[in-house]
Write an enzyme that holds these catalytic residues in place. Structure first.
Site, short mmCIF file in Angstrom:
data_model
loop_
_atom_site.label_atom_id
_atom_site.label_comp_id
_atom_site.label_asym_id
_atom_site.label_seq_id
_atom_site.Cartn_x
_atom_site.Cartn_y
_atom_site.Cartn_z
N ASP A 1 0.88 -1.16 0.00
CA ASP A 1 0.00 0.00 0.00
C ASP A 1 0.92 1.22 0.00
OD1 ASP A 1 -2.08 1.76 0.01
OD2 ASP A 1 -3.19 0.78 1.61
C1 BGC Z 1 -5.09 3.19 -0.17
C2 BGC Z 1 -5.12 2.19 -1.30
C3 BGC Z 1 -4.92 2.90 -2.60
C4 BGC Z 1 -3.60 3.65 -2.56
C5 BGC Z 1 -3.26 4.38 -3.83
C6 BGC Z 1 -3.86 4.08 -0.21
O1 BGC Z 1 -3.98 5.13 0.68
O2 BGC Z 1 -5.13 2.52 1.08
O3 BGC Z 1 -6.32 1.48 -1.29
O4 BGC Z 1 -4.97 1.99 -3.65
O5 BGC Z 1 -3.67 4.59 -1.51
O6 BGC Z 1 -4.05 5.49 -4.00
#
Ligand code: BGC
Length: 729
Positions: free
Chosen positions: A234
């Site tokens: 993540d």
């Molecule tokens: C989120 C993810 C997301 C990523 C990219 C993170 O803060 O938890 O689900 O895909 O950001 O935007």
């Protein structure tokens, strides 16, 4: 330069620097390619509800050239309410086609975390409180996405069940609960759905961040499930070079633009150079990435080009939205509504409520979409009604936090949202201006309502409550909506309430409201889909993918005091899942706690009757495969075409197990008077539990109750079967 399609052959030609380049971000949503060898970079985009707008490569700044408007699809909660794997496949096909059409390789979707508490801000992005419903739909959805030469990215692995303290919370859960409740949907998604990539979670488990978790990534994903796809962190989920390299992810993504300083960039290069980390570890990651590129046919000129904003996408999106609408209550048979003229007179409809005119696509955090367009409920109702009906609108309730509604990426505005939630919990903190407006909006609606043939209230939540990075403060409807609904119910008979929300809410007025529809954020055609259901063009067939408890105090996490966690000596908040398997309907049915609306509940404009229930047990010893078929005949006994979902639950005769757990379901479409035989099949896996000692699932001998019903509380047939021997799974 000549490029090859057989990218995996290139591994020996890559230098260490080049390999390192391939395993961390080079832009906020991309990795670098290796031009000299014709290896492309990987381009990614959020998310579950459609392809997100473009961002600058190195800043959280939208590009805004107008070329990135996309289709806004229903949220996963809405999709889950359809209980329809075929629609999940079509949903995936649209999402995959648009992802490819926008030139991406990986779509950061779907989110399959279990809804452990109704308060989780990201519940609208997830499917259900149940792993079988989640796993079944996610599997079809992923297959649809990957039909388009793009990869799905199942997220967030694992135990990412709350937004509060999401970046640091340590989850404590016993192995059995982990294996039986929190991992199965991931297993189905990556193994049955063959998801080509997985995203690690932000939170911690077993003393490590999930993106660096030997237990989750090495032991479960790689060893227990033999997963050979790519694991992506993540954004900002990697904290330690060595842990991430040795036990964790293949690609590090993050939120800052110092890409060369990422933990899996220069610091990792240095550690490999000095011999602290073997180069073979990097080779394995790069090999998985090259193999992913081959599967996506990235260097194949006939790779599918994809397409976005197709009209055909929009009609399917409307179909999914309509099927995701749940008719919660229709006591007096008031729905569907009649429209048009009444003799000489044009019928008059009053629509009340902020959610009737509010657009939602651009909010919620990373699941936001820059929608090509969005049909609101008011617009949809007017489009469906035509000119022979008068349709007026009043706001009904005052939204006093407009500035917090379109939150980009959650964490940046978490503090302001938390502050707002804290403040607005108590009426005493409201300013005179807010109180005056609330009163004015309510009085206007109540004064106008008696002049209309129908009053439709459209309320619920919005993306300052269903939002990434922040959990809800309580389960109440915000902005004084309870008062408005109660006042309208006291004033007029002909009231229909529609709630748009990604998570359950309390309904203190429920006994006074007789017609009630619910939907989650339901995509760009949602308003029209809603109108078609309201006026009977579409017969509702959605079923709740989660329980609506009577109040927050009744929920398992409240009863077990197991949320949101307590900060401990190691500096991290710890949350202990002490309710174990007792999540959602598993808890309410086992403990006999009454609920507002049970899991799997949803009504129709027609009626169904089931008879001739029977069970056939085939114990195919020769191949060790147990097969139990539970069948019945179902007939549409009403006056219109409709769909019903039969749900089969199994009880496991073992200490600590819930009374029942969903194991199979089937949605059946029937014309009036039509009948059909429906058979739901169980295998030994459906009777198994996880043995911590033996580290595997086993179905043990015993007497197993079976419940066939149309919700977890509306059971039509109950029986039991005996397993006479043990079955390994
Ligand atoms: C989120 C993810 C997301 C990523 C990219 C993170 O803060 O938890 O689900 O895909 O950001 O935007």
């Amino acid at each position: 330069m000549q490029t090859t399609e057989n990218l995996t052959e290139l591994l020996p030609q890559l230098t260490l620097e080049e390999k390192i380049k391939m395993i961390h971000a080079a832009g906020l949503f991309r990795t670098d390619g290796i031009e000299r060898l014709g290896i492309p970079g990987l381009h990614m985009s959020d998310g579950p509800n459609g392809v997100r707008q473009e961002f600058e490569d190195d800043a959280w700044q939208t590009v805004d050239d107008g070329g990135d408007y996309s289709s806004w699809l229903p949220s996963n909660t809405c999709l889950a309410s359809t209980w329809n794997p075929e629609l999940a496949f079509y949903f995936g096909q649209i999402l995959g086609n648009e992802t490819r059409g926008r030139g991406k390789d990986i779509i950061l979707a779907p989110g399959v975390n279990i809804k452990r508490t109704p308060l989780c801000g990201r519940n609208f992005e997830y499917f259900s409180e149940d792993p079988v419903l989640t796993g079944t739909l996610a599997t079809s959805l992923i297959q649809g996405i990957q039909d388009n030469d793009v990869a799905a990215c199942v997220k967030h692995f694992a135990l990412n069940n709350q937004e509060q303290d999401r970046l640091e919370v340590e989850v404590e859960v016993d192995e059995k609960t982990l294996q039986e409740l929190y991992l199965p949907a991931f297993h189905d998604a990556v193994i049955d759905g063959s998801s080509l990539t997985v995203m690690g979670a932000y939170n911690r488990f077993d003393g490590s961040y999930c993106c660096e978790s030997e237990r989750l990534i090495q032991k479960v994903l790689r060893e227990q499930w033999n997963y050979d796809g790519v694991v992506i962190s993540d954004w900002g989920g990697v904290h330690n070079t060595e842990e991430a390299a040795l036990h964790g992810v293949d690609i590090e993504m993050s939120v800052t633009s110092d890409f060369d300083n990422y933990k899996m960039a220069s610091p990792l290069y240095e550690k490999v150079k000095s011999g602290e980390i073997p180069e073979s570890v990097i080779d394995e990651k790069v090999m998985r990435i090259l193999s992913l590129m081959e599967k996506l046919r990235m260097n194949n000129p006939s790779r599918k080009p994809g397409c976005f904003n197709l009209v055909s996408h929009h009609s399917t999106i409307e179909k999914i939205a309509a099927e995701g609408i749940v008719l919660l209550k229709n006591d007096t048979g008031h729905l569907p509504l009649e429209a048009g003229t009444d003799g000489e007179r044009r019928n008059r409809i009053l629509v009340v409520g902020d959610n009737a005119t509010r657009t939602h696509a651009g909010g919620g955090g990373s699941a936001e979409v820059k929608a090509l367009y969005e049909i609101t409920p008011l617009l949809g109702i007017r489009m469906a009604l035509g000119g022979n009906t008068i349709c007026d609108w009043l706001p009904g309730y005052y939204v006093d936090n407009e500035e917090l509604l379109h939150v980009e990426g959650g964490d940046w505005q978490a503090d302001s949202l938390n502050e707002y939630h804290d403040k607005s919990k108590d009426q005493k903190n409201l300013t005179d201006d807010v109180l005056a407006r609330r009163r004015q909006y309510l009085e206007e609606a109540v004064a106008a309502a008696p002049d209309y043939d129908e009053v439709i209230f459209v309320g619920g939540l919005n993306h300052s409550f269903d939002v990434e990075g922040v959990d809800r403060p309580d389960m109440k409807l915000p902005y004084g909506q309870d008062e408005v609904i109660s006042a309208l119910a006291d004033t007029v008979e002909n009231l229909t309430v529609i709630l748009v929300n990604g998570s359950p809410v309390e309904m203190p007025w429920i006994d006074r409201v007789h017609s009630l529809l619910q939907t989650s954020y339901y995509g760009m055609h949602g308003g029209l889909a809603l109108a078609r259901v309201l006026f009977g063009e579409v017969n509702p067939s959605g079923k709740l993918p989660e329980t609506y408890p009577l109040c927050l105090d009744d929920t398992p996490v409240s009863q077990y005091h197991s949320y949101p966690g307590v900060r401990q000596a190691d500096g991290h908040p710890h949350v202990t899942y002490s309710e174990k398997l007792m999540v959602g309907y598993r808890y309410y049915t086992t403990k006999g706690v009454p609920v507002l609306f049970p899991f799997g509940h949803g009504l129709s404009y027609t009626t169904f009757f089931c008879r001739n229930f029977h069970v056939v047990v085939r114990n195919m010893d020769s191949i060790g495969e147990l097969q139990i078929t539970v069948s019945c005949e179902i007939q549409n006994t009403g006056r219109c075409y409709g769909k019903e979902t039969l749900q089969l639950y199994v009880g496991i005769p073992e200490e600590g197990q819930p009374k029942m757990a969903l194991r199979s379901f089937e949605k059946v479409a029937l014309k009036p008077t039509e009948k059909r035989e429906v058979s739901l099949i169980l295998t030994q896996r459906d009777f198994s539990t996880y043995s911590v000692e033996e580290k595997r699932f086993i179905a043990r001998p015993g007497n197993y109750p079976l419940y066939l019903g149309v919700s977890s509380e509306n059971i039509l047939y109950e029986t039991s079967i005996d397993l006479l021997k043990e079955y390994p799974c």
